[in-house]
Enzyme design. Structure first.
Site, PDB file in Angstrom:
ATOM      1  N   GLY A  47      37.668  52.319  46.131  1.00 52.33           N
ATOM      2  CA  GLY A  47      36.941  51.093  45.821  1.00 52.33           C
ATOM      3  C   GLY A  47      37.933  50.008  45.452  1.00 52.33           C
ATOM      4  N   GLN A  52      40.932  42.208  41.777  1.00 52.73           N
ATOM      5  CA  GLN A  52      42.123  43.055  41.877  1.00 52.73           C
ATOM      6  C   GLN A  52      43.114  42.536  42.911  1.00 52.73           C
ATOM      7  OE1 GLN A  52      39.781  46.950  42.191  1.00 52.73           O
ATOM      8  NE2 GLN A  52      41.632  47.566  41.112  1.00 52.73           N
ATOM      9  N   CYS A  97      42.299  53.827  38.480  1.00 54.73           N
ATOM     10  CA  CYS A  97      42.132  52.456  38.964  1.00 54.73           C
ATOM     11  C   CYS A  97      43.437  52.004  39.609  1.00 54.73           C
ATOM     12  CB  CYS A  97      41.780  51.545  37.791  1.00 54.73           C
ATOM     13  SG  CYS A  97      41.569  49.823  38.248  1.00 54.73           S
ATOM     14  N   LEU A  98      43.328  51.347  40.761  1.00 55.32           N
ATOM     15  CA  LEU A  98      44.532  50.874  41.454  1.00 55.32           C
ATOM     16  C   LEU A  98      45.283  49.836  40.617  1.00 55.32           C
ATOM     17  CD1 LEU A  98      43.167  50.499  45.103  1.00 55.32           C
ATOM     18  CD2 LEU A  98      44.696  52.288  44.235  1.00 55.32           C
ATOM     19  N   HIS A 139      32.280  51.185  38.507  1.00 54.44           N
ATOM     20  CA  HIS A 139      33.668  50.816  38.195  1.00 54.44           C
ATOM     21  C   HIS A 139      34.010  49.463  38.827  1.00 54.44           C
ATOM     22  CE1 HIS A 139      38.097  51.955  37.782  1.00 54.44           C
ATOM     23  NE2 HIS A 139      38.134  50.948  38.627  1.00 54.44           N
ATOM     24  N   GLU A 140      33.616  49.275  40.089  1.00 55.70           N
ATOM     25  CA  GLU A 140      33.984  48.028  40.793  1.00 55.70           C
ATOM     26  C   GLU A 140      33.197  46.828  40.257  1.00 55.70           C
ATOM     27  OE1 GLU A 140      36.637  48.240  42.284  1.00 55.70           O
ATOM     28  OE2 GLU A 140      36.632  50.422  42.522  1.00 55.70           O
ATOM     29  N   HIS A 143      34.786  45.452  37.280  1.00 52.06           N
ATOM     30  CA  HIS A 143      35.916  44.554  37.560  1.00 52.06           C
ATOM     31  C   HIS A 143      35.447  43.103  37.689  1.00 52.06           C
ATOM     32  CE1 HIS A 143      39.504  46.997  37.975  1.00 52.06           C
ATOM     33  NE2 HIS A 143      38.923  47.847  38.797  1.00 52.06           N
TER      34      HIS A 143
END
Ligand code: NI
Length: 176
Positions: A47, A52, A97-98, A139-140, A143
Site C-alpha cells: 500500500g 508518502q 510502513c515504507l 493504514h493508508e 496516512h
C-alpha cells in the site's frame, strides 16, 4: 512512469492532513496515480498513500490481498477514500510502513471495513474488505490524516526491528 522518492518519518509531509482531491482535477492526477502504483510495486509495498511521495492529496493505492503469501490482485486506486467499520471486531497484527524503515509494530485494526471512493477515471467505487486487505486500507487512510502506525501502538514495547518482530507475537500470547 517515474519511480518516486518515498518520504521517511520525520518529514513534515507525513504529518500533514491531506485535503480532498477536486473531482474536476482527476485527469491531472493520473500521472501521480500511475507513478504511485509503480513506486509501491518497486518498493515491494502492499500500500502507498500520496503524502508518502510528498504529495498532500487524498489518494491511496493498495494491493487487495488477504494474506501476505497470496498472489495479489491488481492494485486498487482510491481517491478521497472513506472507510466505515463493519461490526466491532478488532484484530491485532504486525504492521510496517515504507516511510518507517525496518520497524514493525503490533497494531489493532478493525477486522472488516466497507470502503468507498473515486476511481482514477472519476467513477464512484465501493466494496468490503477484511483481514489484511482491511488493515492495509486503514493504514493508508491514516496516512491521509497524518497518522503513522507508531501512533497506534498500545504500548511502546509492541515495537521491534523486522528481524526480531516474531518475538512480539510470541510475547503477546504470554501474560504481561
Ligand atoms: Ni505506511
Amino acid at each position: 512512469m517515474t519511480l518516486l522518492k518515498i518520504a521517511q518519518i520525520g518529514h513534515p509531509v507525513l504529518r500533514l492532513p491531506a485535503p480532498p482531491a477536486d473531482p474536476a482535477r482527476l485527469l491531472a492526477l493520473r500521472p501521480l496515480v500511475e507513478d504511485m502504483v509503480a513506486t509501491m510495486l518497486d518498493a515491494q509495498g502492499i500500500g502507498l498513500a500520496a503524502p508518502q511521495v510528498y504529495r498532500s492529496e487524498r489518494i491511496i493505492v493498495v494491493l487487495p490481498m488477504n494474506g501476505r503469501d497470496e498472489e495479489p490482485e491488481a492494485p486498487l486506486v482510491l481517491i478521497n477514500p472513506v472507510l466505515t467499520p463493519v461490526g466491532d471486531e478488532q484484530e491485532a497484527a504486525l504492521e510496517g510502513c515504507l516511510s518507517i524503515p525496518q520497524l514493525r509494530g503490533i497494531v489493532a485494526r478493525w477486522r472488516r471495513v466497507a470502503w468507498r471512493g473515486l476511481a482514477p477515471a472519476g467513477e464512484a467505487i465501493s466494496g468490503d474488505a477484511e483481514g489484511l486487505f482491511a488493515r492495509i486500507l486503514q493504514h493508508e487512510v491514516d496516512h491521509l490524516d497524518g497518522v503513522l502506525f507508531l501512533d497506534r501502538l498500545d504500548v511502546r514495547r509492541d515495537l521491534a526491528v523486522e528481524t526480531e518482530a516474531h518475538h512480539l507475537l510470541h510475547e503477546r500470547s504470554a501474560p504481561r
